[in-house]
Scaffold this motif. Structure first.
Motif, short mmCIF file in Angstrom:
data_model
loop_
_atom_site.label_atom_id
_atom_site.label_comp_id
_atom_site.label_asym_id
_atom_site.label_seq_id
_atom_site.Cartn_x
_atom_site.Cartn_y
_atom_site.Cartn_z
N MET A 1 0.99 -1.10 -0.20
CA MET A 1 -0.02 -0.12 -0.01
C MET A 1 0.46 1.04 -0.42
O MET A 1 2.23 1.31 0.88
N LYS A 2 0.44 2.17 -0.25
CA LYS A 2 1.07 3.54 -0.49
C LYS A 2 0.54 4.64 0.38
O LYS A 2 -0.92 4.41 -0.51
N ALA A 3 1.22 5.11 0.86
CA ALA A 3 0.38 6.11 1.42
C ALA A 3 0.99 7.89 0.48
O ALA A 3 2.18 8.18 0.82
N HIS A 4 0.53 9.21 0.09
CA HIS A 4 1.18 10.71 -0.11
C HIS A 4 0.28 11.51 1.12
O HIS A 4 -1.08 11.74 0.75
N LEU A 5 0.87 11.87 1.81
CA LEU A 5 0.70 13.00 3.08
C LEU A 5 0.86 14.09 2.51
O LEU A 5 2.29 14.77 2.52
N THR A 6 0.05 15.70 2.32
CA THR A 6 0.51 16.29 1.78
C THR A 6 -0.12 16.94 2.74
O THR A 6 -1.24 17.69 3.03
N TYR A 7 1.04 18.45 3.38
CA TYR A 7 0.96 19.50 4.36
C TYR A 7 0.73 21.06 4.19
O TYR A 7 1.67 21.34 2.90
N LEU A 8 0.29 21.85 4.32
CA LEU A 8 0.70 23.49 4.73
C LEU A 8 0.75 23.26 5.94
O LEU A 8 -0.72 23.40 6.76
N SER A 9 1.54 23.53 6.09
CA SER A 9 1.73 24.93 8.00
C SER A 9 2.47 25.96 7.86
O SER A 9 3.40 26.59 7.05
N LYS A 10 1.96 26.71 9.06
CA LYS A 10 2.54 28.21 9.14
C LYS A 10 2.93 27.77 9.87
O LYS A 10 4.29 28.47 9.91
N THR A 11 2.59 27.20 11.22
CA THR A 11 4.03 27.94 12.46
C THR A 11 4.62 26.51 12.93
O THR A 11 5.31 26.22 13.51
N GLY A 12 4.33 25.34 11.99
CA GLY A 12 5.02 24.39 12.10
C GLY A 12 3.97 23.12 12.72
O GLY A 12 4.53 21.62 12.96
N ILE A 13 3.15 23.27 13.69
CA ILE A 13 1.62 22.33 13.93
C ILE A 13 1.66 21.41 13.36
O ILE A 13 1.53 20.07 13.21
N THR A 14 1.47 21.75 11.45
CA THR A 14 0.74 20.91 10.67
C THR A 14 2.06 19.52 10.80
O THR A 14 1.61 18.87 10.11
N ARG A 15 3.22 20.43 10.84
CA ARG A 15 4.10 19.55 9.68
C ARG A 15 4.11 18.55 11.31
O ARG A 15 4.39 17.76 10.35
N LYS A 16 4.58 18.88 11.86
CA LYS A 16 4.35 17.95 13.20
C LYS A 16 3.52 16.81 13.25
O LYS A 16 3.99 15.51 13.28
N TYR A 17 2.46 16.80 12.96
CA TYR A 17 0.78 15.66 12.78
C TYR A 17 1.31 14.93 12.04
O TYR A 17 1.17 14.43 11.54
N ALA A 18 2.14 15.34 10.80
CA ALA A 18 2.22 15.11 9.12
C ALA A 18 3.32 14.47 9.21
O ALA A 18 2.73 13.11 9.00
N SER A 19 4.04 14.79 10.50
CA SER A 19 5.73 13.82 10.70
C SER A 19 4.77 12.77 11.56
O SER A 19 5.11 11.87 11.35
N GLU A 20 4.11 13.10 12.30
CA GLU A 20 4.07 11.76 13.16
C GLU A 20 3.00 10.65 12.80
O GLU A 20 2.47 9.42 12.48
#
Length: 69
Positions: A1-20
């Protein structure tokens, strides 16, 4: 299975969640690609079985919430 995770982060919080989420997918043997929306390749998403999008929101806590443009 392949997953593609795309994010947009202003303060870094969304990037942190995407990384987790990316780490959780990989721990469960899911091939995952995590990319900032500015660096994302639409062709990668087209080949994925699972597409995840994350972005920060404008608005009040309960009403008038909408994602960034």
């Amino acid at each position: 299975m392949k997953a593609h995770l795309t994010y947009l982060s202003k303060t870094g919080i969304t990037r942190k969640y995407a990384s987790e989420i990316d780490a959780l997918l990989r721990a469960n043997q899911v091939e995952s690609i995590m990319q900032n929306i500015h660096d994302a390749n639409p062709a990668d998403a087209g080949e994925a079985d699972l597409v995840l999008l994350g972005a920060w929101c404008h608005g009040l806590f309960i009403v008038l919430q909408h994602p960034d443009k």
